[in-house]
Write a protein that holds these residues in place. Structure first.
Motif, PDB file in Angstrom:
ATOM      1  N   GLY A 215       0.922  -1.124   0.191  1.00 30.17           N
ATOM      2  CA  GLY A 215       0.213   0.196   0.009  1.00 30.17           C
ATOM      3  C   GLY A 215       0.674   1.224  -0.042  1.00 30.17           C
ATOM      4  N   LEU A 216      -0.105   2.438  -1.038  1.00 30.59           N
ATOM      5  CA  LEU A 216       1.264   3.703  -1.013  1.00 30.59           C
ATOM      6  C   LEU A 216       0.250   4.425  -0.769  1.00 30.59           C
ATOM      7  N   VAL A 217       0.970   5.784   0.187  1.00 26.12           N
ATOM      8  CA  VAL A 217       0.004   6.769  -0.119  1.00 26.12           C
ATOM      9  C   VAL A 217       0.816   8.162  -0.292  1.00 26.12           C
ATOM     10  N   VAL A 218       0.754   9.282  -1.040  1.00 24.80           N
ATOM     11  CA  VAL A 218       1.791   9.710  -1.260  1.00 24.80           C
ATOM     12  C   VAL A 218       0.955  11.392  -1.189  1.00 24.80           C
ATOM     13  N   ASP A 219       0.837  12.433  -0.448  1.00 24.49           N
ATOM     14  CA  ASP A 219       0.374  13.533  -0.779  1.00 24.49           C
ATOM     15  C   ASP A 219       0.617  14.746   0.489  1.00 24.49           C
ATOM     16  N   GLU A 220       0.461  15.614   0.147  1.00 23.88           N
ATOM     17  CA  GLU A 220       0.784  17.287   1.088  1.00 23.88           C
ATOM     18  C   GLU A 220       0.183  16.529   2.693  1.00 23.88           C
ATOM     19  N   ASN A 221       1.185  16.458   3.516  1.00 20.47           N
ATOM     20  CA  ASN A 221       0.390  16.595   4.761  1.00 20.47           C
ATOM     21  C   ASN A 221      -0.289  14.971   5.737  1.00 20.47           C
ATOM     22  N   ILE A 222       0.353  14.102   4.681  1.00 23.86           N
ATOM     23  CA  ILE A 222       0.185  13.043   5.068  1.00 23.86           C
ATOM     24  C   ILE A 222       1.192  12.305   6.579  1.00 23.86           C
ATOM     25  N   ARG A 223       0.327  11.851   7.568  1.00 24.95           N
ATOM     26  CA  ARG A 223       1.291  11.939   9.138  1.00 24.95           C
ATOM     27  C   ARG A 223       1.574  10.327   9.224  1.00 24.95           C
ATOM     28  N   MET A 224       2.174   8.861  10.297  1.00 20.78           N
ATOM     29  CA  MET A 224       1.595   8.476  10.599  1.00 20.78           C
ATOM     30  C   MET A 224       0.045   8.238  11.340  1.00 20.78           C
ATOM     31  N   SER A 225      -0.788   9.201  11.940  1.00 21.05           N
ATOM     32  CA  SER A 225      -1.468   9.071  12.707  1.00 21.05           C
ATOM     33  C   SER A 225      -2.541   8.437  11.107  1.00 21.05           C
ATOM     34  N   ASP A 226      -2.323   8.866  10.448  1.00 22.56           N
ATOM     35  CA  ASP A 226      -2.543   8.548   8.834  1.00 22.56           C
ATOM     36  C   ASP A 226      -2.894   7.260   8.498  1.00 22.56           C
ATOM     37  N   LEU A 227      -1.456   6.728   8.745  1.00 21.86           N
ATOM     38  CA  LEU A 227      -0.779   5.080   8.399  1.00 21.86           C
ATOM     39  C   LEU A 227      -2.263   4.334   8.955  1.00 21.86           C
ATOM     40  N   SER A 302      10.184  16.248  -1.099  1.00 16.07           N
ATOM     41  CA  SER A 302      10.229  15.365  -0.113  1.00 16.07           C
ATOM     42  C   SER A 302      10.180  16.608   0.910  1.00 16.07           C
ATOM     43  N   LYS A 303       9.871  18.198   0.407  1.00 12.65           N
ATOM     44  CA  LYS A 303       9.988  18.843   1.914  1.00 12.65           C
ATOM     45  C   LYS A 303       7.863  18.941   1.722  1.00 12.65           C
ATOM     46  N   LYS A 304       7.410  19.000  -0.101  1.00  7.45           N
ATOM     47  CA  LYS A 304       6.117  19.334  -0.172  1.00  7.45           C
ATOM     48  C   LYS A 304       5.728  17.977   0.257  1.00  7.45           C
ATOM     49  N   TYR A 305       5.823  16.697  -0.199  1.00  5.57           N
ATOM     50  CA  TYR A 305       4.778  15.329  -0.104  1.00  5.57           C
ATOM     51  C   TYR A 305       5.546  14.394   1.299  1.00  5.57           C
ATOM     52  N   THR A 306       4.281  13.650   1.740  1.00  9.48           N
ATOM     53  CA  THR A 306       5.497  12.735   2.844  1.00  9.48           C
ATOM     54  C   THR A 306       4.579  11.491   2.125  1.00  9.48           C
ATOM     55  N   GLY A 307       4.643  10.527   2.877  1.00 10.32           N
ATOM     56  CA  GLY A 307       3.683   9.285   2.423  1.00 10.32           C
ATOM     57  C   GLY A 307       3.779   8.297   3.233  1.00 10.32           C
ATOM     58  N   PHE A 308       3.075   7.117   2.856  1.00 11.92           N
ATOM     59  CA  PHE A 308       3.498   6.245   3.838  1.00 11.92           C
ATOM     60  C   PHE A 308       3.011   4.798   3.383  1.00 11.92           C
ATOM     61  N   ALA A 309       3.730   3.807   3.483  1.00 15.84           N
ATOM     62  CA  ALA A 309       3.875   2.218   2.932  1.00 15.84           C
ATOM     63  C   ALA A 309       3.954   0.989   3.725  1.00 15.84           C
TER      64      ALA A 309
END
Ligand code: PHE
Length: 344
Positions: A215-227, A302-309
């Motif tokens: 699974g992969l989500v990349v967007d602005e403001n993706i945090r570990m809590s979303d994961l 990577s300054k604008k985008y974060t993501g979880f996998a």
């Protein structure tokens, strides 16, 4: 001559009445009405009759012939009808016979688990992505922050085809490929189910080929809590509403921080039993926040985008869910195993 004709008629009618099949009936027809039959014979002898007798005998002969003819026709129709009825009776289908059971195929338990997981994520707005099983070293390792010679490559023993091409050891290369396609623009929200290969010796918990769902989500403001929220929803859907999850620190080169994810034991509810080895928790998958190097290599800022996998093994999920004790059952096509999952 008159008596002779009447006698003939009587004889013929008797034979017609007795005829029990079409062949016999036809023989009677030929015998009495044929060119060499007795009636023709009588008519031929009419020359010897007196002029007074002739019309009388002629008319009688015709009457006799017609009587025989119509008796023949009637009988023929009757026999034909009988024949049809006999045929219908002998060819009748007995609709009261119980039907022969049709063997129904079914989805493989792994397919079933994969589809269940796909359904859940599609419902959360993910799309399904796929990638090649014969993969470039670049996507399988390098683009995931595992340069050549990196010690963590040893975690995944590989089948190399050439120096640069191998059978993918995980579904994570599909992350790298998908991000690359997005050309630095989010959001990316995918899951990738597929086969993977590792140079393991097959035993109850290892297989040289198995499946993973990435699974992969990349967007602005993706945090570990979303994961955490996402995986919590996943655990509840697959293992039951009362399940909780917990994160334990771990290491993957392509995520930072990295975690192992445990689900509270569905067997004992977390008190400790033999399924969870007394701990109350069962490890189900690996996950983390996408490493900035991975984002940058795929063209994301990577300054604008974060993501979880996250990455999970449907075999493991299915084994836990259905209490299957040996991974090899999935690949041996033993119907006694597979049929236990019929229309469950
Ligand atoms: N690719 C990892 C493996 O196969 C699993 C994983 C995927 C871990 C994504 C973290 C994030 O072991």
């Amino acid at each position: 001559m008159k008596e002779q004709l009447q006698q003939l008629q009587q004889e013929a009618l008797e034979k017609i009445a007795q005829a029990s099949d079409l062949k016999t009936l036809n023989d009677v027809r030929v015998a009495y009405l044929g060119k060499k039959g007795p009636i023709t014979e009588v008519l031929r002898g009419m020359g010897k009759l007196s002029p007074e007798e002739r019309p009388m005998i002629g008319a009688l002969a015709n009457e006799v012939r017609e009587a025989i003819q119509s008796a023949l026709e009637e009988k023929q129709a009757k026999l034909e009808q009988e024949e049809i009825e006999k045929k219908l009776a002998s060819e009748a289908i007995d609709v009261t016979l119980p039907g022969r059971p049709v063997r129904l195929g079914n989805h493989h338990p792994l397919t079933r688990v994969i589809e269940e997981i796909e359904d859940l994520f599609i419902g959360m707005g993910y799309t399904i992505a796929e990638g090649p099983e014969v993969e470039k070293d670049y996507y399988n390792f390098e683009a995931l922050n595992l340069p050549k010679g990196h010690p963590a490559r040893d975690m995944q023993d590989s089948f190399y085809i050439t120096e640069e091409i191998l059978l993918r050891t995980h579904t994570s290369p599909v992350q790298a490929r998908t991000m690359e396609k997005h050309k630095g623009r989010g959001p990316v929200k995918i899951i990738c189910p597929g086969k993977v290969y590792r140079r393991d010796n097959d035993d109850a918990t290892h297989s040289h080929q198995f499946t993973q769902i990435e699974g992969l989500v990349v967007d602005e403001n993706i945090r570990m809590s979303d994961l955490k929220g996402t995986l919590q929803a996943f655990a509840k859907k697959i293992f039951g509403e009362d399940r909780e999850i917990r994160f334990r620190p771990s290491f993957f080169p392509f995520t930072e921080p990295s975690v192992e994810v445990d689900v509270s034991c569905f067997n004992c509810g977390g008190h400790g039993c033999n399924v969870c080895k007394g701990t109350g928790w069962i490890e189900i998958l690996g996950a983390g926040m996408v490493h900035p190097n991975v984002l940058e290599m795929a063209g994301f800022d990577s300054k604008k985008y974060t993501g979880f996998a996250f990455g999970m093994g449907p075999e493991r999920i299915a084994m836990l869910k259905y209490g299957i004790d040996d991974i090899r059952h999935f690949y041996q096509n033993d119907l006694r195993f597979l049929q236990q999952f019929n229309r469950a």
